[in-house]
Design a protein around this motif. Structure first.
Motif, PDB file in Angstrom:
ATOM      1  N   LYS A  48     -51.150  24.372 -64.731  1.00 23.30           N
ATOM      2  CA  LYS A  48     -51.294  22.779 -64.137  1.00 23.30           C
ATOM      3  C   LYS A  48     -50.485  22.647 -62.879  1.00 23.30           C
ATOM      4  O   LYS A  48     -50.967  21.783 -62.007  1.00 23.30           O
ATOM      5  N   ARG A  52     -51.754  20.657 -59.748  1.00 29.21           N
ATOM      6  CA  ARG A  52     -51.144  19.778 -59.013  1.00 29.21           C
ATOM      7  C   ARG A  52     -50.970  19.945 -57.539  1.00 29.21           C
ATOM      8  O   ARG A  52     -51.166  19.287 -56.648  1.00 29.21           O
ATOM      9  N   ARG A  57     -51.830  19.336 -51.911  1.00 23.76           N
ATOM     10  CA  ARG A  57     -52.060  20.159 -50.642  1.00 23.76           C
ATOM     11  C   ARG A  57     -53.351  19.426 -49.948  1.00 23.76           C
ATOM     12  O   ARG A  57     -53.270  19.191 -48.722  1.00 23.76           O
ATOM     13  N   VAL A  60     -52.351  15.289 -49.000  1.00 26.53           N
ATOM     14  CA  VAL A  60     -51.259  15.031 -48.420  1.00 26.53           C
ATOM     15  C   VAL A  60     -51.355  16.017 -47.251  1.00 26.53           C
ATOM     16  O   VAL A  60     -51.187  15.839 -46.099  1.00 26.53           O
ATOM     17  N   GLN A  61     -50.933  17.373 -47.760  1.00 27.56           N
ATOM     18  CA  GLN A  61     -50.582  18.414 -46.529  1.00 27.56           C
ATOM     19  C   GLN A  61     -51.692  18.604 -45.617  1.00 27.56           C
ATOM     20  O   GLN A  61     -51.201  18.997 -44.157  1.00 27.56           O
ATOM     21  N   GLU A  62     -52.794  18.638 -45.958  1.00 29.08           N
ATOM     22  CA  GLU A  62     -53.807  18.958 -44.993  1.00 29.08           C
ATOM     23  C   GLU A  62     -54.529  17.745 -44.506  1.00 29.08           C
ATOM     24  O   GLU A  62     -55.553  18.011 -43.661  1.00 29.08           O
ATOM     25  N   ARG A  63     -53.749  16.637 -44.818  1.00 30.14           N
ATOM     26  CA  ARG A  63     -54.431  15.462 -43.967  1.00 30.14           C
ATOM     27  C   ARG A  63     -53.430  14.765 -43.111  1.00 30.14           C
ATOM     28  O   ARG A  63     -52.280  14.857 -43.454  1.00 30.14           O
ATOM     29  N   ASP A  64     -53.775  13.751 -42.266  1.00 29.36           N
ATOM     30  CA  ASP A  64     -52.895  13.238 -41.527  1.00 29.36           C
ATOM     31  C   ASP A  64     -52.713  11.600 -42.048  1.00 29.36           C
ATOM     32  O   ASP A  64     -51.844  10.890 -41.844  1.00 29.36           O
ATOM     33  N   VAL A  67     -50.081   9.685 -47.380  1.00 34.32           N
ATOM     34  CA  VAL A  67     -48.451  10.029 -47.934  1.00 34.32           C
ATOM     35  C   VAL A  67     -48.399   9.976 -49.309  1.00 34.32           C
ATOM     36  O   VAL A  67     -49.092   9.419 -50.181  1.00 34.32           O
ATOM     37  N   ALA A  68     -47.436  10.511 -49.907  1.00 33.92           N
ATOM     38  CA  ALA A  68     -47.106  10.545 -51.350  1.00 33.92           C
ATOM     39  C   ALA A  68     -45.962   9.664 -51.677  1.00 33.92           C
ATOM     40  O   ALA A  68     -45.225   9.180 -50.827  1.00 33.92           O
ATOM     41  N   LEU A  69     -46.190   9.232 -53.075  1.00 34.79           N
ATOM     42  CA  LEU A  69     -45.031   8.482 -53.531  1.00 34.79           C
ATOM     43  C   LEU A  69     -45.001   8.815 -54.970  1.00 34.79           C
ATOM     44  O   LEU A  69     -45.757   9.498 -55.693  1.00 34.79           O
ATOM     45  N   ASP A  70     -43.681   8.730 -55.566  1.00 35.72           N
ATOM     46  CA  ASP A  70     -43.619   8.836 -57.228  1.00 35.72           C
ATOM     47  C   ASP A  70     -42.704   7.569 -57.426  1.00 35.72           C
ATOM     48  O   ASP A  70     -41.501   7.526 -57.478  1.00 35.72           O
ATOM     49  N   VAL A 170     -44.651   1.309 -47.716  1.00 35.88           N
ATOM     50  CA  VAL A 170     -45.333   2.456 -46.901  1.00 35.88           C
ATOM     51  C   VAL A 170     -46.076   1.935 -45.415  1.00 35.88           C
ATOM     52  O   VAL A 170     -45.785   2.610 -44.583  1.00 35.88           O
ATOM     53  N   LEU A 173     -42.983   1.498 -43.262  1.00 41.09           N
ATOM     54  CA  LEU A 173     -41.935   2.842 -43.049  1.00 41.09           C
ATOM     55  C   LEU A 173     -42.641   4.154 -42.382  1.00 41.09           C
ATOM     56  O   LEU A 173     -42.310   4.831 -41.831  1.00 41.09           O
ATOM     57  N   ARG A 175     -45.435   3.994 -40.922  1.00 41.66           N
ATOM     58  CA  ARG A 175     -46.037   3.613 -39.577  1.00 41.66           C
ATOM     59  C   ARG A 175     -47.484   3.776 -39.712  1.00 41.66           C
ATOM     60  O   ARG A 175     -48.184   4.536 -38.915  1.00 41.66           O
TER      61      ARG A 175
END
Lengths: 455, 455
Positions: A48, A52, A57, A60-64, A67-70, A170, A173, A175
């Motif tokens: 898992k 996840r 990845r 979020v990581q590989e895109r512009d 953004v992440a939220l929790d 979002v 903040l 932008r």
């Protein structure tokens, strides 16, 4: 390479492998369990975690533009009034005046009467059913010290609403301007009346949802984009194309606010079922929260342009993805005179990346070389060291948990500093310098992988 | 290197930075929030993911003796009867007959009367308090379609019990024998009457608990071992030694079954408070679950040796760890004529590992070189590309979110293929060949890091 015979995969075989190898246990088992609830064991947790992190990845990581939220599980209850869940997130239920049980009115054929022998309530004269009434699927609880209506709150049945109510935060903040997305991974809870089919439908499950906010005139294009993007994600991770399909909902199936919904379906042992849904939700959510909260959830451009973005939502649960990978990878084959069960998982999905095995554990030199290699590898990857039992048994144990490669330290290692690497899928063995194992593994994990059963 | 002046860190400053930079938002804000509940924004999610994965790495990946588990939030309610939570996990509450509010009887000095102006209920003649009664801190809900006593269930107030009830599964399937441990990360829920202090005490929080099962005569040794091990984990990740201490509970403070409990305390802006607890729980939990379930939770050795293992438990929440890192790292300093706020986080904790900045974004060659470097780096790490605003403002933005390094593409890059790397802590700048940036970053992330404020 042995011939990969196509064995029918049953849910029972998957459940049994999961139990036997510690991927998944029935929850609270020593207390008789709790219906349709499962605990994940070591390999389940590791698998898992891979799913996840690969999702995050790619999102979020590989895109512009995402953004992440929790957000919290227990939100202000007005969120669920605005979203329509308090009034509309329900199934129709009937009570049986005879056996005192409740059934889903739209699924009476699946129900069993409480009177033994079990009978279908719709078919027996014993059953005296009430008119259907709506039963809300949200788990209810109370927050704070007072126990009255003012303290009622709900466990979230989806993570999406936590995203919508943070839209403005979002936007300001991070932008961002549309098109942009907000991604969230977290548990959701639904008091399902008829959960079942192992990990497929559980009362608590871990969702991965992404809400992508776009200018209204781009909604259709992005809807198509995300269907394609998500389908490719599964294909890149080695799910067989023949077990995947996209099914577009008919207008009757869709929510009233959706102008398009497609399921990426997987051919589970129980048939074609929704793996992931991609929905064009229009401006429904932001409009509802604007109306109920009084806070305008809209985009205002630098030149005064102003609109409520439309939302494209790919939504899936880690549990269903895990189940799909287990079913897709499960294989039984005869190798020589032996049978083996093997989980053909993409190396990035596999819970353990490699096993390090001393051929003869009581040989101190072999034991120590194996131990050293293991210590080196585990600084970078999840690997296992196994020195107990016959080498054949050790290989089969690794096959069953889907470990792509095993490095064996044998007599020749002591002579020429090479080890054997055994490939889970092909059973091919080759020799590598022990000093090159780490680099070999790093590189092997980046290679594309395709199921030998893909045909 | 500028002088690192010691600025008093207040909770207000931390809350403000978290809000301003999108680490943490008040939950359901557009609906007026929900007391002591927070949503994590992009940088909060990334930082928490780092903490979670470093904990799992040290507990599971780098050890032979601990396996992972992920049990359900809603367990069979008998689990909480056996554990003592149904009868004993409560705070004493009093009702005020005048203002109709409830207060914790043992914390009346913190309470505010509902009658304005706010007064302490214990001090005012207006308050007519009832005798204290016990209020259970578990959130209650109902599972299934029936709404009666038989369907009552609880949200777990700790993850530990999910571990204890799986003890036998792991013992059998993971082929373990004591000493061995089971580690779990997941949300827990407590209906706190007086939550507060930002992330310090919330009604839902993400726990990281590990239950380490040992032969009874080794309990004291392993208890000491885990206190030391966990303290070193924080020190290795750069928390300042002067802000950490171990405080052993007095016999009066301890649970009746515990023969030793120590808090690793951190000096938060609200004073020294528990960051992590390490408890020697004896055989209490396994014995209770054996009694209530009828399943013997004990270890039987190959030679017939038989005992109930004792349990050492290091337990912490990600939220408190995050708060400690934010407080420890927060710094304000004057550099030249400018003030800056900087989060001095260990690079492994920092949400973004590096920023890639074109000095003059409208210069196409610079823009394209920056973009290419960014694309290369983000395949391996979470990095940001920022081309908006003055370079000084971009640096300060990265300082505030704790990004350890910034790579700047400038005129010289176009001449000699080098970039500037700026260090967040020292502000030192050096030049690197652009082709070596990735390897430089990989290596920099593995270097030990120590706070420049450590003195």
């Amino acid at each position: 390479m042995p011939e990969a015979a196509e064995t029918p995969v049953t849910m029972d075989k998957i459940v049994s492998l999961c139990r036997r190898r510690g991927f998944v246990f029935p929850s609270s088992e020593i207390y008789g369990g709790l219906g349709s609830t499962y605990d994940y064991g070591h390999y389940g947790v590791l698998t898992k975690a891979n799913i996840r992190s690969l999702w995050l990845r790619s999102m979020v990581q590989e895109r512009d533009d995402i953004v992440a939220l929790d957000s919290a599980v227990i939100l202000n209850p007005r969120v669920w009034e605005a979203s329509g869940h308090v009034s509309g997130f329900s199934d129709p239920l009937v009570d049986c005046r005879t056996c005192k049980l409740r059934f889903r009115a739209d699924k009476l054929e699946d129900a069993s009467c409480g009177r033994k022998p079990s009978r279908h309530p719709g078919e027996t004269p014993d059953c005296d059913l009430t008119e259907p009434r709506q039963f809300n699927l949200m788990f209810k609880t109370q927050v704070g010290a007072m126990e009255d209506a003012s303290s009622v709150a709900y466990l979230r049945p989806e993570t999406a609403q936590g995203i919508f109510v943070n839209f403005k935060n979002v936007l300001q903040l991070a932008r961002r301007k549309p098109p942009f997305g907000i991604a969230q991974v977290g548990k959701s809870f639904r008091n399902e009346i008829t959960p079942g089919n192992f990990l497929f439908r559980m009362r608590e499950f871990e969702q991965m949802e992404m809400e992508f906010f776009v200018p209204p005139d781009q909604a259709e294009r992005w809807y198509r984009y995300w269907i394609e993007e998500r389908l490719n994600w599964y294909l890149d991770l080695g799910l067989r194309e023949s077990n995947l399909r996209v099914r577009e909902h008919t207008p009757e199936e869709r929510s009233h606010y959706s102008s398009g919904t497609s399921d990426i379906e997987y051919r589970y042992p129980i048939g074609w079922q929704e793996l992931e849904g991609v929905a064009n939700r229009g401006d429904f959510d932001l409009t509802q929260h604007t109306l109920h909260s009084g806070t305008k959830l809209e985009y205002v451009g630098p030149d005064g342009e102003r609109y409520t973005p439309h939302v494209i939502e790919p939504a899936v649960s880690i549990d269903r993805i895990l189940l799909a990978f287990l079913c897709d990878g499960y294989d039984e084959e005869v190798v020589g005179e032996r049978e083996r069960t093997v989980l053909r998982l993409h190396p990035k999905i596999a819970p353990v990346k490699a096993a390090v095995l001393p051929l003869i554990p009581r040989n101190e030199e072999m034991a120590s070389r194996a131990r050293n290699l293991f210590e080196e590898l585990r600084r970078h990857h999840v690997v296992e060291h196994d020195d107990s039992g016959q080498i054949g048994r050790r290989y089969r144990r690794q096959d069953e948990i889907g470990t792509p490669w095993a490095f064996t330290i044998d007599e020749q290692t002591l002579e020429d500093d090479t080890v054997t690497v055994r490939d889970r899928d092909t059973l091919a063995q080759e020799r590598l310098p022990i000093s090159g194992v780490r680099a070999w593994l790093d590189e092997a994990l980046e290679r594309p992988w395709r199921s030998p059963k893909a045909g």
